[in-house]
Design a protein around this motif. Structure first.
Motif: not given
Length: 262
Positions: A56-64, A71-77, A110-115
């Protein structure tokens, strides 16, 4: 999987086709190979997201609901974190049962992918386990958690809250234990006594058994042609039938043949 027409939303049909193709390709990948991981995501998410096969190239958060639970780590990491996780997996002397669970949790953190992170994470744990023991090709992690999805996500949240993967490891080990116990119990009760979801005889299995009974020698390629399936699918089902002790090899690996056990 049985070649029957399905009436369902196109997205769900695409997801099912992608999952089947991904598990068919399982034996071709190595758990510590980063290119293989990206290839798996590409196969699992083709036609579903625009960035399939890429981190992924953007920040993401997992919602409930309305609440952000992670809040997953920043995309650049992400590339560095995934490289470190794969290096740990390659060098770790932790037992594969535990190492697969640790990898699975850290991957979801880490949630490395957008989906598709859940699907690929479960696929990759199945891959790690299958390199340790062939039985896990036929008892995929996806099947283990299918009926316990709420507990699965709860275990992930608990591990994140505690900054300790122990709750997730304990949950997954229990799932693995239950799946194997159920499979062994079902085997002792007979083929038609209600095999677990992950070990149920498919129509393809029944066709393979019938063809093996008819002739002494038949290659996987010949079985694939007769069944109308890919050779990788036939190889996977042969491993299943062998693991379930339904067939046995007579003679050498290259020159022998399969025989149905009586």
């Amino acid at each position: 999987m049985d070649g029957k027409r399905i009436i369902a939303p196109p997205k769900e049909v695409q997801e099912a086709h992608n999952a089947i193709n991904s598990y068919d390709a399982l034996t071709q990948w190595q758990p510590t190979n980063p290119s293989n991981l990206l290839s798996a995501h590409l196969l699992m998410m083709t036609g579903l997201v625009n960035d399939a096969g890429m981190y992924r190239q953007e920040g993401v958060g997992v919602m409930s609901g309305e609440q952000v639970v992670h809040m997953a780590p920043q995309a650049e990491r992400v590339p560095k974190l995934m490289a470190e996780l794969l290096e740990w997996l390659e060098s770790s002397d932790v037992h594969p049962l535990v190492a697969s669970c640790v990898f699975h949790y850290e991957f979801e953190f880490i949630y490395p992918f957008s989906d598709g992170n859940g699907r690929v994470g479960r696929l990759w744990q199945a891959l790690i386990l299958s390199k340790w023991h062939d039985v896990f090709i036929n008892i995929p992690v996806e099947s283990m958690v299918h009926q316990h999805q709420d507990d699965y996500y709860l275990a992930i949240r608990q591990s994140t809250q505690q900054t300790d993967s122990a709750p997730f490891i304990e949950f997954m080990l229990q799932m693995i234990f239950d799946a194997i116990t159920e499979a062994k119990t079902s085997e002792s009760e007979g083929l038609n006594a209600g095999l677990s979801e992950g070990l149920k005889l498919s129509d393809v299995d029944k066709v393979i058994l019938a063809f093996i009974e008819q002739g002494h020698y038949m290659t996987n390629a010949q079985l694939a042609e007769k069944c109308g399936k890919s050779q990788s699918t036939i190889e996977r089902r042969i491993k299943f039938l062998k693991g379930a002790r339904l067939i046995t090899r007579i003679g050498a690996k290259k020159t022998g043949y399969w025989q149905v056990k009586q």
